[in-house]
Design a protein around this motif. Structure first.
Motif, PDB file in Angstrom:
ATOM      1  N   SER A  88     -36.220  91.362 -51.529  1.00  0.00           N
ATOM      2  CA  SER A  88     -37.833  89.960 -52.120  1.00  0.00           C
ATOM      3  C   SER A  88     -36.207  89.255 -52.713  1.00  0.00           C
ATOM      4  O   SER A  88     -36.860  87.905 -53.651  1.00  0.00           O
ATOM      5  N   ASP A  89     -35.281  89.659 -53.313  1.00  0.00           N
ATOM      6  CA  ASP A  89     -34.770  88.829 -54.533  1.00  0.00           C
ATOM      7  C   ASP A  89     -34.350  87.808 -54.176  1.00  0.00           C
ATOM      8  O   ASP A  89     -34.438  87.217 -55.748  1.00  0.00           O
ATOM      9  N   ASN A 160     -42.596  97.444 -61.828  1.00  0.00           N
ATOM     10  CA  ASN A 160     -40.963  98.452 -61.924  1.00  0.00           C
ATOM     11  C   ASN A 160     -40.812  97.716 -63.878  1.00  0.00           C
ATOM     12  O   ASN A 160     -40.506  96.808 -63.646  1.00  0.00           O
ATOM     13  N   ASP A 187     -45.208  90.156 -56.829  1.00  0.00           N
ATOM     14  CA  ASP A 187     -44.113  90.140 -56.476  1.00  0.00           C
ATOM     15  C   ASP A 187     -45.073  92.332 -55.988  1.00  0.00           C
ATOM     16  O   ASP A 187     -45.212  93.130 -57.030  1.00  0.00           O
ATOM     17  N   TYR A 190     -44.211  97.447 -54.520  1.00  0.00           N
ATOM     18  CA  TYR A 190     -44.732  98.819 -53.511  1.00  0.00           C
ATOM     19  C   TYR A 190     -45.831  98.886 -53.266  1.00  0.00           C
ATOM     20  O   TYR A 190     -46.711  99.857 -53.817  1.00  0.00           O
ATOM     21  N   THR A 217     -41.061  93.417 -49.727  1.00  0.00           N
ATOM     22  CA  THR A 217     -40.052  94.414 -49.444  1.00  0.00           C
ATOM     23  C   THR A 217     -39.486  95.180 -48.344  1.00  0.00           C
ATOM     24  O   THR A 217     -40.162  95.712 -48.578  1.00  0.00           O
ATOM     25  N   SER A 219     -36.816  96.936 -49.105  1.00  0.00           N
ATOM     26  CA  SER A 219     -36.389  98.348 -49.827  1.00  0.00           C
ATOM     27  C   SER A 219     -37.040  99.658 -49.846  1.00  0.00           C
ATOM     28  O   SER A 219     -36.005 100.096 -50.501  1.00  0.00           O
ATOM     29  N   LYS A 220     -37.996  99.300 -50.124  1.00  0.00           N
ATOM     30  CA  LYS A 220     -39.003 100.834 -51.245  1.00  0.00           C
ATOM     31  C   LYS A 220     -39.309 101.604 -50.131  1.00  0.00           C
ATOM     32  O   LYS A 220     -38.353 102.253 -49.521  1.00  0.00           O
ATOM     33  N   ARG A 228     -30.808  94.811 -46.603  1.00  0.00           N
ATOM     34  CA  ARG A 228     -31.030  93.025 -47.998  1.00  0.00           C
ATOM     35  C   ARG A 228     -32.682  92.466 -46.665  1.00  0.00           C
ATOM     36  O   ARG A 228     -31.979  91.469 -46.096  1.00  0.00           O
TER      37      ARG A 228
HETATM   38  C1  LIG Z   1     -40.729  94.648 -59.021  1.00  0.00           C
HETATM   39  C2  LIG Z   1     -39.353  94.792 -57.485  1.00  0.00           C
HETATM   40  N1  LIG Z   1     -39.264  93.519 -57.206  1.00  0.00           N
HETATM   41  C3  LIG Z   1     -38.478  93.082 -56.045  1.00  0.00           C
HETATM   42  C4  LIG Z   1     -37.373  94.012 -56.109  1.00  0.00           C
HETATM   43  C5  LIG Z   1     -37.018  93.599 -55.446  1.00  0.00           C
HETATM   44  O1  LIG Z   1     -36.271  94.587 -54.166  1.00  0.00           O
HETATM   45  P1  LIG Z   1     -35.323  93.850 -52.788  1.00  0.00           P
HETATM   46  O2  LIG Z   1     -34.718  92.316 -53.508  1.00  0.00           O
HETATM   47  O3  LIG Z   1     -34.644  94.375 -52.336  1.00  0.00           O
HETATM   48  O4  LIG Z   1     -35.994  93.393 -51.638  1.00  0.00           O
HETATM   49  C6  LIG Z   1     -36.997  95.243 -56.679  1.00  0.00           C
HETATM   50  C7  LIG Z   1     -36.618  96.673 -56.203  1.00  0.00           C
HETATM   51  O5  LIG Z   1     -36.199  97.229 -57.154  1.00  0.00           O
HETATM   52  C8  LIG Z   1     -38.784  95.417 -57.532  1.00  0.00           C
HETATM   53  O6  LIG Z   1     -38.981  96.779 -58.516  1.00  0.00           O
END
Ligand SMILES: Cc1ncc(COP(=O)(O)O)c(C=O)c1O
Length: 365
Positions: A88-89, A160, A187, A190, A217, A219-220, A228
């Motif tokens: 998501s970054d 976060n 965003d 979570y 995402t 990733s979580k 990615r």
């Molecule tokens: C609130 C939030 N947004 C986005 C991200 C980015 O996650 P990613 O690029 O791995 O999807 C994170 C990662 O720590 C996050 O905590």
């Protein structure tokens, strides 16, 4: 000066520093620093990753068609209004590139996810941070800082590193107060951890408006940060902008294949959610019993607050000596805090034992 000059803002960026995963000389590491899912990825996703070799010589499907279909089916969303990114970054950065320019303002909350200010600065824009109340985003403070230069509002919900969230009524109030030309980015990294009845990730607001986009995402809770992969849901015009700006093949084929398998294993995601809630509550209680301040968190992490930055640093150093890596929070202006990801039961017990030893206290029963 006869050297290449970067865009305005680039040299003002303090690069994001990810959580460490090793300590020199320490073999048994407990990594609780990057909010990765407590139980690792679904075994089905791991199995699928072994079968991706055949895809390596061809370019990926740049539109992630099968993946968008599957995400759409799972969440009841139109695949045409989804697009995927390398985490998501990447999507947040693409949204920035699509909507923010030099001299613009990007609005976020005081303790909002650090990447918002970083990406705004890199684009030559000014990050504007609205103060929070009780480590929680404050809708009135955000709205009071909207100006004619505001292009995008980034809001992590839940956030976060604070672990707090805004009920959907507050998100609607924030949106209602924004001019139509300001893009609200929800965003929801979570979101899968959330069970609160007053929480929504943002789908309904995206559906009702032209200026809201929700990012997600793998990733979580899916614990696929190494893959990615992220996705977003938005109005057709916003998705169109993202698709124009993103790289044509921004999501690798193995990432698409593994994510499809991960999405198929929702019972595993339910298990991770339940595990995380249980050990988050346990960890919160245990750390509070040790005398630390720990705000209620709804994410897969907690913020442990110490009386001073020096004590937080000392606790971090003591934990590291035991191979436990948590995250220092000075970059967020929370130097007296350590962010601790919820891991396995064994990891959380080690963390609390380590903290108790540091604080010279007894481990709670
Ligand atoms: C609130 C939030 N947004 C986005 C991200 C980015 O996650 P990613 O690029 O791995 O999807 C994170 C990662 O720590 C996050 O905590």
């Amino acid at each position: 000066m006869n050297t290449p000059i970067p865009r305005p803002g680039v040299l003002k960026v303090s690069p994001y520093i990810g959580g460490e995963s090793s300590i020199p000389g320490v073999t048994r590491i407990i990594k609780l620093a990057s909010n990765e899912g407590a139980l690792g990825p679904s075994p089905k996703a791991v199995e699928a990753s072994g079968g991706t070799a055949d895809s390596l010589c061809r370019y990926p499907d740049g539109s992630c068609a099968a993946l968008r279909e599957r995400i759409g089916a799972l969440h009841g969303l139109d695949p045409q209004r989804l697009t995927c990114g390398a985490g998501s970054d990447e999507l947040l950065a693409i949204i920035g590139r699509g909507y923010v320019g030099v001299g613009d303002e990007v609005l976020a909350s005081q303790y909002g996810f650090l990447m918002y200010a970083i990406l705004a600065t890199a684009l030559g824009a000014a990050p504007v941070l609205a103060p929070e109340r009780n480590l929680t985003a404050d809708v009135d403070a955000l709205l009071a800082r909207v100006t004619a230069k505001t292009r995008v509002v980034f809001l992590a919900n839940p956030n976060n590193p604070t672990g707090t969230y805004l009920p959907f009524s507050e998100i609607r109030r924030l949106h209602a107060g924004l001019p139509g030309n300001v893009l609200l980015v929800l965003d929801a990294a979570y979101a899968e951890y959330m069970t609160a009845a007053d929480y929504r990730a943002g789908v309904e607001l995206v559906d009702d408006s032209e200026n809201v986009v929700m990012t997600r995402t793998f990733s979580k809770i899916y614990a696929l940060g190494g893959l990615r992969l992220g996705w977003c849901y938005g109005p057709p015009a916003v998705i169109d902008v993202i698709n124009r700006v993103r790289g044509p093949f921004n999501v690798a084929t193995p990432a698409q294949q593994v994510a499809l398998a991960a999405l198929d294993d929702q019972p595993f995601i339910d298990k991770v959610r339940e595990h995380t809630a249980r050990w988050r509550e346990w960890t919160t209680r245990a750390l509070r019993d040790l005398g630390l301040t720990v705000p209620d968190s709804v994410g897969n992490f907690v913020l442990a607050r110490f009386p001073s930055a020096a004590e937080a640093d000392a606790a971090d150093a003591a934990l590291r000596r035991q191979g436990i890596i948590v995250r220092k929070m000075a970059g967020y202006g929370l130097a007296e805090s350590l962010r601790i990801t919820i891991g396995t039961e064994e990891e959380m017990r080690s963390l609390v034992d380590g903290m108790a030893a540091f604080l010279g206290d007894r481990v709670p029963a």
